[in-house]
Design an enzyme around this catalytic site. Structure first.
Site, mmCIF file in Angstrom:
data_model
loop_
_atom_site.group_PDB
_atom_site.id
_atom_site.type_symbol
_atom_site.label_atom_id
_atom_site.label_comp_id
_atom_site.label_asym_id
_atom_site.label_seq_id
_atom_site.Cartn_x
_atom_site.Cartn_y
_atom_site.Cartn_z
ATOM 1 N N GLY A 236 9.861 -3.152 39.421
ATOM 2 C CA GLY A 236 8.411 -3.076 39.601
ATOM 3 C C GLY A 236 7.846 -4.393 40.124
ATOM 4 C CG ASN B 174 0.930 -4.010 31.402
ATOM 5 O OD1 ASN B 174 0.025 -4.063 32.233
ATOM 6 N ND2 ASN B 174 1.490 -5.078 30.900
ATOM 7 C CD GLN C 162 3.568 0.583 31.056
ATOM 8 O OE1 GLN C 162 3.656 1.531 30.280
ATOM 9 N NE2 GLN C 162 4.364 -0.475 30.966
ATOM 10 C CB SER D 62 9.592 -0.319 37.059
ATOM 11 O OG SER D 62 10.673 -0.889 36.358
ATOM 12 C CG HIS E 254 12.980 -1.267 33.044
ATOM 13 N ND1 HIS E 254 12.361 -1.724 31.906
ATOM 14 C CD2 HIS E 254 12.466 -1.991 34.060
ATOM 15 C CE1 HIS E 254 11.516 -2.700 32.231
ATOM 16 N NE2 HIS E 254 11.566 -2.870 33.545
ATOM 17 C CB THR F 146 25.169 -4.401 49.199
ATOM 18 O OG1 THR F 146 25.724 -5.357 50.094
ATOM 19 C CG2 THR F 146 26.135 -3.236 49.026
ATOM 20 C CB CYS G 119 5.151 -10.119 30.997
ATOM 21 S SG CYS G 119 5.654 -8.464 31.413
HETATM 22 C C1 LIG Z 1 6.978 -3.374 33.459
HETATM 23 C C2 LIG Z 1 5.902 -3.455 34.457
HETATM 24 C C3 LIG Z 1 6.100 -4.073 35.715
HETATM 25 C C4 LIG Z 1 7.369 -4.807 36.054
HETATM 26 O O1 LIG Z 1 8.436 -3.962 36.314
HETATM 27 P P1 LIG Z 1 9.915 -4.577 36.293
HETATM 28 O O2 LIG Z 1 10.779 -3.474 36.797
HETATM 29 O O3 LIG Z 1 10.208 -4.947 34.884
HETATM 30 O O4 LIG Z 1 9.911 -5.757 37.217
HETATM 31 C C5 LIG Z 1 5.066 -4.058 36.619
HETATM 32 N N1 LIG Z 1 3.896 -3.461 36.329
HETATM 33 C C6 LIG Z 1 3.665 -2.864 35.150
HETATM 34 C C7 LIG Z 1 2.355 -2.206 34.895
HETATM 35 C C8 LIG Z 1 4.654 -2.842 34.174
HETATM 36 O O5 LIG Z 1 4.412 -2.268 32.989
#
Ligand SMILES: *Cc1c(COP(=O)(O)O)cnc(C)c1O
Length: 378
Positions: free
Chosen positions: A71, A151, A179, A199, A201, A237, A324
């Site tokens: 993300g 978030n 989110q 993102s 994860h 890659t 974060c």
């Molecule tokens: C987690 C998050 C990101 C960052 O994503 P990553 O894949 O961890 O770099 C960006 N924006 C929001 C709103 C998030 O919750």
């Protein structure tokens, strides 16, 4: 001791479904997707299928889907890529005061590199005012970036409406939908946006894989320069296993969305109701129609870092603000933007839920929180 994870907004575990889909591409199907022989073609075929799947899930065309490292990279690319490709048109960007650091800090960097950024305020619920946006647009404005769902406090912005304001003025519109996906409808043609960051994860996919949707015809520069991968827009890659896992996870997140949302919302409401009823001097941040898995609670007079530590010792895992910013002593910029005092902002924890959360976990967590808060207040 039982461990209770209530931090799904920070990250989710990889689903078995996604893990199993990825496995062959970590072992025997390992070739470079750009290699022309059979093994390479096998990987290219899998990536192609994943790209088509993801595109169809969000209403995009396959050639509008770009894979990134997450993300944060998607956010960086959207902002820097548009800024530098459209310098001839203008140098003004509009965003909000409550964006993720991947947006806020990219904007700060752009400000040091010749661009001007307007950070729109939000109301006490975290909502952007449409008229504020209209008034902020100038002839030099080239990009508007407003996050779909916050978030920390879960506020859902009226993205379709905000994007239509941008469209009227012929300004590019990007939204960080990290989110939102899995809970809200994220359809690019329905929303009429130019770019979307995702993102993996955050929706039970692998860490380290992001998506940037870029509408065909958008003028955007590369962020990562390199080989001809991703239509020569993002070198490196091809990450076949993570791309395959992301498509699998996204398909599941979207097909289960309504069921998951109903379940998670009920759990969150149960949690919230008990917290408010049983722990005095607490309040919830955000509005009532915020995203289903979010609960931001201010425990007046209780330092969140200390509470977090106590909860950790009792096996309950939550977050102060966002992941974060935890570890930082600054109060959350989001909580300050919605009008919390520094003291209240530093007395706030975020709890976030998922389809893996159980009623038993919710009840146990509330009991633990109750105990810890009352002991810290005494
Ligand atoms: C987690 C998050 C990101 C960052 O994503 P990553 O894949 O961890 O770099 C960006 N924006 C929001 C709103 C998030 O919750």
């Amino acid at each position: 001791m039982q461990k209770i994870y209530l931090d799904y907004s920070a990250t989710t575990p990889l689903s078995d479904l996604a893990f199993n889909a990825m496995k062959p591409y970590f072992s025997h199907v390992f070739a470079n997707a750009d290699s022309l022989y059979e093994w390479g073609r096998e990987c290219a075929y899998a990536v192609d299928g994943a790209r088509r799947e993801i595109a169809s899930l969000i209403g995009a065309k396959p050639e509008e889907i770009f894979f990134t490292s997450g993300g944060s990279e998607s956010d960086n690319w959207a902002l820097k890529g548009i800024a530098f490709a459209n310098k001839d048109k203008g140098n003004h960007i509009i965003t909000t005061q409550i964006e993720h650091p991947a947006i806020i800090n990219t904007c700060k960097w752009l400000e040091n590199n010749g661009f001007e950024v307007t950070y729109l305020p939000v109301d006490k619920y975290g909502l952007v005012n449409e008229n504020d946006l209209k008034h902020a647009i100038k002839p030099q404005t080239i990009l508007i970036s407003v996050m779909f769902v916050n978030n920390e406090i879960g506020t859902i912005q009226p993205i379709k409406k905000l994007a239509s304001i941008a469209k009227e003025k012929n300004v590019y519109f990007h939204t960080d939908a990290v989110q939102a996906i899995g809970y809200e409808d994220v359809n690019v043609s329905e929303l009429n946006v130019d770019m979307i960051s995702l993102s993996a994860h955050k929706f039970f996919g692998p860490k380290g894989l992001g998506v940037l949707y870029v509408k065909k015809g958008t003028r955007i520069d590369n962020l990562v320069h390199g080989g001809h991968q991703e239509l020569a827009m993002r070198g490196g890659t091809t990450n076949t296993p993570l791309i395959v896992g992301t498509a699998t996870a996204l398909k599941n997140a979207i097909s289960e969305k309504d069921k998951v949302r109903a379940k998670v919302e009920a759990l969150r409401n149960r949690f919230e109701k008990r917290i408010l009823n049983e722990i005095p001097n607490t309040y919830i941040n955000g509005n009532s129609n915020r995203i289903a898995h979010n609960c931001s609670v201010t425990f007046v007079g209780v330092e969140s870092s200390v509470l977090l530590f106590r909860l950790d010792m009792e096996g309950v895992f939550a977050s102060a603000g966002s992941a974060c910013s935890s570890g930082s002593i600054e109060p959350s910029h989001v909580l300050k933007a919605i009008g919390l005092s520094d003291v209240d902002a530093k007395s706030t924890l975020r709890f976030s839920f998922s389809m893996l959360t159980t009623v038993q976990e919710v009840d146990f967590a509330v009991d633990v929180i109750k105990k810890c808060v009352s002991s810290l207040r005494n």
